[in-house]
Design a protein around this motif. Structure first.
Motif, mmCIF file in Angstrom:
data_model
loop_
_atom_site.group_PDB
_atom_site.id
_atom_site.type_symbol
_atom_site.label_atom_id
_atom_site.label_comp_id
_atom_site.label_asym_id
_atom_site.label_seq_id
_atom_site.Cartn_x
_atom_site.Cartn_y
_atom_site.Cartn_z
ATOM 1 N N ARG A 85 1.148 -1.124 0.049
ATOM 2 C CA ARG A 85 -0.490 0.058 0.192
ATOM 3 C C ARG A 85 1.070 1.107 -0.281
ATOM 4 O O ARG A 85 0.331 2.072 -0.469
ATOM 5 N N ALA A 89 0.915 4.113 -2.861
ATOM 6 C CA ALA A 89 0.843 5.862 -2.840
ATOM 7 C C ALA A 89 1.350 6.266 -3.072
ATOM 8 O O ALA A 89 1.456 7.932 -3.607
ATOM 9 N N LYS A 92 1.780 6.679 -6.607
ATOM 10 C CA LYS A 92 0.552 7.723 -6.882
ATOM 11 C C LYS A 92 -0.760 6.254 -8.037
ATOM 12 O O LYS A 92 -0.625 6.896 -9.257
ATOM 13 N N TRP A 93 -0.498 5.159 -7.849
ATOM 14 C CA TRP A 93 -0.925 3.905 -8.493
ATOM 15 C C TRP A 93 -2.553 4.414 -7.530
ATOM 16 O O TRP A 93 -2.128 3.664 -6.512
ATOM 17 N N ASN A 94 -3.755 4.267 -8.192
ATOM 18 C CA ASN A 94 -5.129 4.204 -7.693
ATOM 19 C C ASN A 94 -5.293 2.780 -8.053
ATOM 20 O O ASN A 94 -6.211 2.165 -7.070
ATOM 21 N N ARG A 95 -4.965 2.129 -8.745
ATOM 22 C CA ARG A 95 -5.213 0.285 -9.303
ATOM 23 C C ARG A 95 -4.071 -0.370 -10.343
ATOM 24 O O ARG A 95 -3.595 0.699 -11.598
ATOM 25 N N MET A 118 -8.469 -1.653 -5.294
ATOM 26 C CA MET A 118 -6.963 -1.318 -6.215
ATOM 27 C C MET A 118 -6.336 -2.215 -6.952
ATOM 28 O O MET A 118 -5.691 -1.852 -7.836
#
Length: 309
Positions: A85, A89, A92-95, A118
């Motif tokens: 996680r 972060a 800057k990866w959301n998925r 995610m």
């Protein structure tokens, strides 16, 4: 596809090291190595995978070039899940997709259930999404006790890192890991050791010895409950001469993996694929072409239905 860069991602105890391939604008894939391995584990596989992805292979804390945890702070399964996680972060990866070998697959499996929104695709390479083995239940408290005692012993000893010749270090690795061939071992040690005037020493934290000291073994009931939370499409690739579980020396007991496969198929239906390929536990390093085609097809298949191979 050449290596773009080495990354150092800040965390409260130091940094997490990683290697990146492909364009930063491409679809992201986070690669998670096995216990006591490092990001070099994926060097031979990633160049064989589709070029239109951004691959990042991280070193777990205490492994490879990543910082060791602070004194007094133990290594637990949940901490490694938390590292994923933190990396997401920082990037800057959301998925994104996850590719996990062995222990890395178990970490990726737990992450995919805790943060289902995610994870687009989960690729389990010689791994199960959780460490599930009812034969271990009687040992769980023993493992927890040994883990605490081991950390206290290492912290109390304060011994300097042992320096040995590169050849002796290689032989030690091969003795403990019969599935890693000589070339595979050398490649892991490139990132896993530091060269000094009189030889090399291991980079990894000496508090990390046995994976079962930090693992969370889950019951079959918990396993079924957890996987119902998965939103990702899942690919499980098993080597015919590999391990069915983290500590299994051979494939005599096929029942556990068959339970996992049938359960994933029952819950995920067309979102799950399972393949067996010839090779051993380190097939992604020793014979990467054996798994590259299956993984490539899965990554490029947007519908999640079984691709023709």
């Amino acid at each position: 596809m050449g290596l773009i860069s080495e990354l150092k991602l800040a965390v409260p105890w130091g940094h997490i090291a990683a290697k990146a391939w492909g364009s930063h604008q491409a679809a992201p894939v986070l690669c998670l190595h096995g216990w006591l391995d490092n990001a070099n584990s994926f060097d031979r596989l990633i160049p064989l995978l589709p070029k239109d992805f951004n691959y990042v292979a991280m070193d777990f804390g205490g492994h490879g070039l990543s910082s060791h945890y602070s004194p007094g702070f133990p290594y637990h399964y949940q901490n490694f899940v938390s590292e994923v996680r933190r990396v997401a972060a920082a990037l800057k990866w959301n998925r994104f997709s996850l590719l996990g070998h062995s222990f890395g697959g178990a970490v990726g499996g737990m992450f995919s259930c805790i943060f289902p929104e995610m994870v687009d695709k989960l690729i389990l390479l010689e791994s199960l999404p959780f460490v599930l083995d009812t034969n271990e239940m009687d040992n769980l408290l023993t493992y927890k006790r040994r883990a605490i005692e081991h950390v206290l012993q290492v912290e109390a000893s304060r011994k300097p890192e042992q320096v040995v010749s590169p050849e002796e270090m290689l032989q030690r690795l091969l003795k403990k890991n019969s599935h890693a061939g000589e070339e595979c071992g050398k490649h892991l040690l490139q990132r896993g050791t530091t060269q000094v005037a009189t030889g090399v020493w291991l980079n990894r934290d000496r508090r990390i010895t046995w994976a079962e000291h930090c693992l969370d073994f889950v019951s079959r009931e918990l396993f079924m409950h957890y996987i119902k939370n998965l939103q990702a499409r899942v690919l499980l690739v098993k080597a015919t001469e590999g391990y069915y579980a983290l500590r299994r020396e051979d494939d005599a007991d096929k029942e556990t993996v068959m339970f996992v496969v049938s359960s994933l198929k029952s819950v995920l239906k067309e979102r799950f694929q399972y393949f067996e390929v010839p090779g051993n536990h380190y097939i992604h390093m020793n014979q990467p072409q054996q798994v590259a085609r299956v993984i490539s097809s899965f990554l490029q298949n947007k519908e999640g239905t079984p691709a023709s191979l």
